[in-house]
Design an enzyme around this catalytic site. Structure first.
Site, PDB file in Angstrom:
ATOM      1  CB  ILE A   1     -10.923  -2.703  -2.254  1.00  0.00           C
ATOM      2  CG1 ILE A   1     -10.643  -4.192  -2.065  1.00  0.00           C
ATOM      3  CG2 ILE A   1      -9.801  -1.894  -1.643  1.00  0.00           C
ATOM      4  CD1 ILE A   1      -9.890  -4.802  -3.186  1.00  0.00           C
TER       5      ILE A   1
ATOM      6  CG  HIS B   1       6.370  14.180  -2.289  1.00  0.00           C
ATOM      7  ND1 HIS B   1       7.486  13.828  -2.997  1.00  0.00           N
ATOM      8  CD2 HIS B   1       5.320  13.875  -3.068  1.00  0.00           C
ATOM      9  CE1 HIS B   1       7.117  13.335  -4.167  1.00  0.00           C
ATOM     10  NE2 HIS B   1       5.801  13.364  -4.234  1.00  0.00           N
TER      11      HIS B   1
END
Ligand code: GDP
Ligand code: MG
Length: 367
Positions: A110, A134
């Site tokens: 992965i 954020h």
């Protein structure tokens, strides 16, 4: 509805049709009473008249899950974002999670090639969005983009609740996304996981064992402890949410990130929310459009299709879309191109209006 005429709109808004014709003329798109208007033109004119109108296309109507036949809805895997204060271990956790997938020998290698990853646990898939910090999360939400089903809030047990911990909680709550708390760095001598639990109660994040709504898992991202338990908690939460989507329809979803690549041109990572995206599909993403020339999955492999909850990198768009842009597949590429052109026109007009509004008077306000 789509294809409304000038007189339809006049009736809907309760204004003289002439007003609308005049405005259309000023916008450089003269139309007569019985001619139908494009979606964006309708919205633009309505906006000009101080009204908020949103044209729903068939696709958009379909994009609400209640327009899907219940029997067409299939379970889909959860999409997870890891949030928390800087240095509390977001990157380390994602690394540890990927390692888990490899060690379990299920998902194969992965990688982080496309800013999102998928891991397999107990024969099920979890999608992790790597990038939204954020700011991205805020930008996505401001555009109404819903790209996360579950937030993993990571809190370092030796540091406790910090400003960005609180910010993360606020983001998750505003988006109505359940929070699973990963109390990290429990291997450290000064670690106090119970203090973290105590501190978080002040923000309404309360452990299930204390009668609250939130699952808490003690982990060490560094020592790779508690990772499986954390992933199993994600699956439990996903079961409660009963996440479903219709895979058998035109794809729609959101852009997670866009960039210009020297060799490959416009490259966009998208998350499919609904339907199945195929190579060759005509799509619009924000102001750009095109036919999907190639798709790359999170492992870096070329794929020909991507279903609900799948992140995939796509090539072939006319320009670089923005994070948070919605994308939609259209039946034919002329339709896609028209919509993108209309949006570009609308963006230009809005930009012009914005510039015009800066007069000498309000110039000083903006300084
Ligand atoms: P981020 O800023 O949230 O992405 O945090 P990082 O993953 O970069 O971690 C910040 C620092 O904390 C790094 O030096 C990590 O090695 C360390 N760290 C992360 N998780 C753990 C942990 O479980 N135990 C210990 N002892 N250190 C950790
Ligand atoms: Mg980091």
């Amino acid at each position: 509805p789509q294809g409304s005429t000038v007189s339809d709109l006049a009736e809907l808004l309760g204004v003289p049709a002439n007003d609308i014709i005049k405005r259309l003329f000023l916008l450089g798109t003269p139309l007569t009473l019985t001619e139908s208007m494009s979606d964006d033109l309708i919205e633009l004119v309505a906006d000009d008249l101080g009204r908020d109108v949103k044209v729903m296309t068939k696709e958009e109507e379909n994009s609400f899950s209640f327009y899907d036949n219940p029997e067409d809805l299939k379970p889909r895997s959860p999409v997870v974002t890891v949030m928390g204060h800087v240095d509390h271990g977001k990157t380390s956790l994602l690394d540890a999670i990927r390692h888990t997938g490899v060690a379990a020998g299920e998902a194969g290698g992965i990688t982080q090639a496309i800013g999102a990853s998928q891991v397999q646990i107990n024969g099920r898939t979890i999608t992790f969005i790597d990038t939204p910090g954020h700011e991205t999360f805020t930008a996505m939400r401001a555009r109404g983009a819903k790209v996360t089903d579950i937030v993993i809030l990571i809190v370092a047990a030796d540091d406790g609740v910090m400003p960005q911990t609180v910010e993360s909680i606020n983001h998750a709550k505003a988006a109505d996304v359940p929070i699973i708390v990963a109390v990290n760095k429990i291997d450290k001598p000064g670690a106090n996981p119970d203090k973290v639990r105590q501190e978080l109660t002040e923000y309404g994040v309360i452990p299930e064992e204390w009668g609250g709504q939130n699952m808490f898992v003690n982990i060490s991202a560094k020592k790779k402890q508690g990772i499986d338990e954390l992933l199993e908690s994600v699956l439990l939460e996903a079961d409660v949410l009963e996440l479903k989507a219709n895979p058998d329809t035109f794809a729609s979803g959101y852009v997670l990130e866009g960039k210009l690549d020297r060799g490959r041109g416009s490259v966009a990572t998208v998350l499919v929310s609904r339907g199945t995206l195929h190579v060759g599909d005509a799509l619009v993403a924000g102001l750009s459009y095109g036919r999907v020339r190639a798709m790359i999955d999170p492992k870096g492999n070329p794929v020909t299709e991507a279903g609900p909850s799948d992140p995939v990198e796509i090539l072939g768009l006319s320009s670089v879309p923005n994070a948070g842009d919605e994308f939609r597949v259209f039946q034919d590429d002329r339709e896609a191109r028209d919509l993108a052109d209309q949006r570009a026109l609308k963006a230009r007009i809005e930009e012009q209006n914005r510039v015009k509004h800066v007069t000498l008077e309000n110039l000083f306000d903006t300084m």
